[in-house]
Design a protein around this motif. Structure first.
Motif, mmCIF file in Angstrom:
data_model
loop_
_atom_site.group_PDB
_atom_site.id
_atom_site.type_symbol
_atom_site.label_atom_id
_atom_site.label_comp_id
_atom_site.label_asym_id
_atom_site.label_seq_id
_atom_site.Cartn_x
_atom_site.Cartn_y
_atom_site.Cartn_z
ATOM 1 N N ASP A 214 -48.086 15.614 17.968
ATOM 2 C CA ASP A 214 -46.892 16.452 17.976
ATOM 3 C C ASP A 214 -47.202 17.609 18.910
ATOM 4 N N VAL A 215 -46.600 17.593 20.086
ATOM 5 C CA VAL A 215 -46.979 18.558 21.122
ATOM 6 C C VAL A 215 -46.611 19.992 20.724
ATOM 7 N N TYR A 216 -45.531 20.148 19.983
ATOM 8 C CA TYR A 216 -45.133 21.484 19.544
ATOM 9 C C TYR A 216 -46.149 22.063 18.562
ATOM 10 N N TRP A 217 -46.523 21.280 17.551
ATOM 11 C CA TRP A 217 -47.474 21.782 16.565
ATOM 12 C C TRP A 217 -48.848 22.002 17.185
ATOM 13 N N THR A 218 -49.165 21.260 18.231
ATOM 14 C CA THR A 218 -50.422 21.496 18.936
ATOM 15 C C THR A 218 -50.405 22.869 19.596
ATOM 16 N N VAL A 219 -49.287 23.194 20.223
ATOM 17 C CA VAL A 219 -49.147 24.514 20.847
ATOM 18 C C VAL A 219 -49.172 25.611 19.785
ATOM 19 N N ILE A 220 -48.488 25.398 18.676
ATOM 20 C CA ILE A 220 -48.497 26.377 17.583
ATOM 21 C C ILE A 220 -49.908 26.529 17.013
ATOM 22 N N GLY A 221 -50.693 25.455 17.054
ATOM 23 C CA GLY A 221 -52.096 25.510 16.627
ATOM 24 C C GLY A 221 -52.996 26.163 17.654
ATOM 25 N N ASP A 222 -52.388 26.735 18.696
ATOM 26 C CA ASP A 222 -53.110 27.455 19.749
ATOM 27 C C ASP A 222 -54.042 26.549 20.542
ATOM 28 N N ARG A 223 -53.564 25.324 20.791
ATOM 29 C CA ARG A 223 -54.340 24.381 21.577
ATOM 30 C C ARG A 223 -53.475 23.825 22.704
ATOM 31 N N SER A 224 -54.122 23.277 23.709
ATOM 32 C CA SER A 224 -53.427 22.652 24.828
ATOM 33 C C SER A 224 -53.385 21.147 24.627
ATOM 34 N N PRO A 225 -52.187 20.548 24.600
ATOM 35 C CA PRO A 225 -52.127 19.086 24.513
ATOM 36 C C PRO A 225 -52.936 18.396 25.610
ATOM 37 N N VAL A 226 -52.848 18.907 26.827
ATOM 38 C CA VAL A 226 -53.543 18.269 27.943
ATOM 39 C C VAL A 226 -55.058 18.337 27.772
ATOM 40 N N ASP A 227 -55.566 19.435 27.219
ATOM 41 C CA ASP A 227 -57.004 19.521 26.955
ATOM 42 C C ASP A 227 -57.437 18.409 25.999
#
Length: 303
Positions: A214-227
């Motif tokens: 879930d790309v949104y929750w990844t960003v909210i988790g302070d992480r980069s999806p691409v990383d």
């Protein structure tokens, strides 16, 4: 000898208008985009489906989603062997009659405290036998566990990883793929030692378990999806495309770079999920798919 073919007038008219029909159909670029039906939960909760009799408003909603451009559905309502109170066979027919296909499902059976302590999954796996059979009958390609609370210990998390591997083996034997869907808390540490999601990826077998990012929750988790794509290439077969509201509206998620690196992730399908609306439901899910259809960085298909 010359043979003359005489076609009925109705057929001649149909042939004459066929190019025009095709032109209308292809006025928008076609892209393979699924929708998580949780996105239209407010509508579905008001319908009265039953085995053998579908609510007309429900069938109409499925047709509307298809007309918007959605090509497949992911469910979030498997209960007592039914999907939205329809038998697996009925649900498959409902979706296909609307012009879409059945892709995936969010459902799970959590371990009891005794099962977690003992590591004995016998009873839990019996539940999965029925679940997998129902999903097979519904035409599902994927089953996804949508959530796991952050365990208190790495031992408990390892037990869940072992459990997920066993579920994945059963799914594979039936021709279905099994995966896990993240929220934001999976990017926190367990016992202050290991990031939960990293541990899960590293302790599940890629032959049996994939991940639906879930790309949104990844960003909210302070992480980069691409990383994460680069760190664990090939592990993310499905992507939940989500935003703080309608997709592309908040500016919080860098969708262009996510899609440009989807090949590294191993993405096979993209799935729209709208959790927070800033407009009526139908307009919300249409605005979201219109953004993706118009975006030049979104491919027509990832299969």
């Amino acid at each position: 000898m010359k043979i003359k073919l005489f076609l009925p007038a109705v057929l001649l008219m149909a042939l004459a208008t066929f190019p025009e029909v095709n032109a209308q159909k292809n006025s928008k670029p076609e892209k393979d985009i699924a929708i998580q039906l949780y996105s239209v939960r407010d509508k579905l909760s008001g319908f009265h489906n039953a085995p053998g009799k579908a609510d007309p408003r429900y069938t109409q909603l499925l047709k509307e989603l298809s007309r918007m451009g959605y090509t497949a559905v992911e469910t979030a309502d498997y209960n007592n062997g039914r999907f939205y109170n329809r038998t697996p066979q009925e649900f498959k027919k409902d979706v296909e009659s609307a012009g879409m296909r059945v892709l995936s499902s969010h459902c799970t059976r959590s371990l009891t405290s005794d099962e977690l302590a003992s590591g004995d999954f016998t009873q839990a796996l019996k539940w999965w036998d029925k679940c997998i059979a129902d999903h097979k009958a519904a035409g599902m390609s994927y089953i996804v566990t949508p959530h796991l609370e952050r365990p208190k210990t790495l031992k408990d998390l390892k037990t869940y990883c072992d459990y997920y591997n066993e579920i994945g083996k059963k799914c594979k034997a039936s021709g279905i793929k099994y995966g896990y869907h993240n929220h934001a808390h999976e990017y926190r540490k367990v016992e202050d030692k290991a990031i939960m999601l990293d541990y899960m990826i590293e302790n599940t077998d890629p032959e049996y378990v994939f991940f639906e990012m879930d790309v949104y929750w990844t960003v909210i988790g302070d992480r980069s999806p691409v990383d994460y794509f680069n760190k664990y290439p090939g592990r993310f077969s499905l992507l939940h495309i989500k935003d703080h509201r309608e997709i592309g509206e908040s500016g919080m998620v860098g969708f262009d770079v996510i899609f440009k690196n989807a090949h590294t992730a191993g993405v096979q399908h993209i799935i729209v999920e709208v959790e927070n609306y800033s407009m009526p439901v139908e307009k919300s899910v249409k605005t979201s798919i219109d953004y993706l259809i118009s975006a030049p960085f979104v491919k027509s298909s990832y299969r």
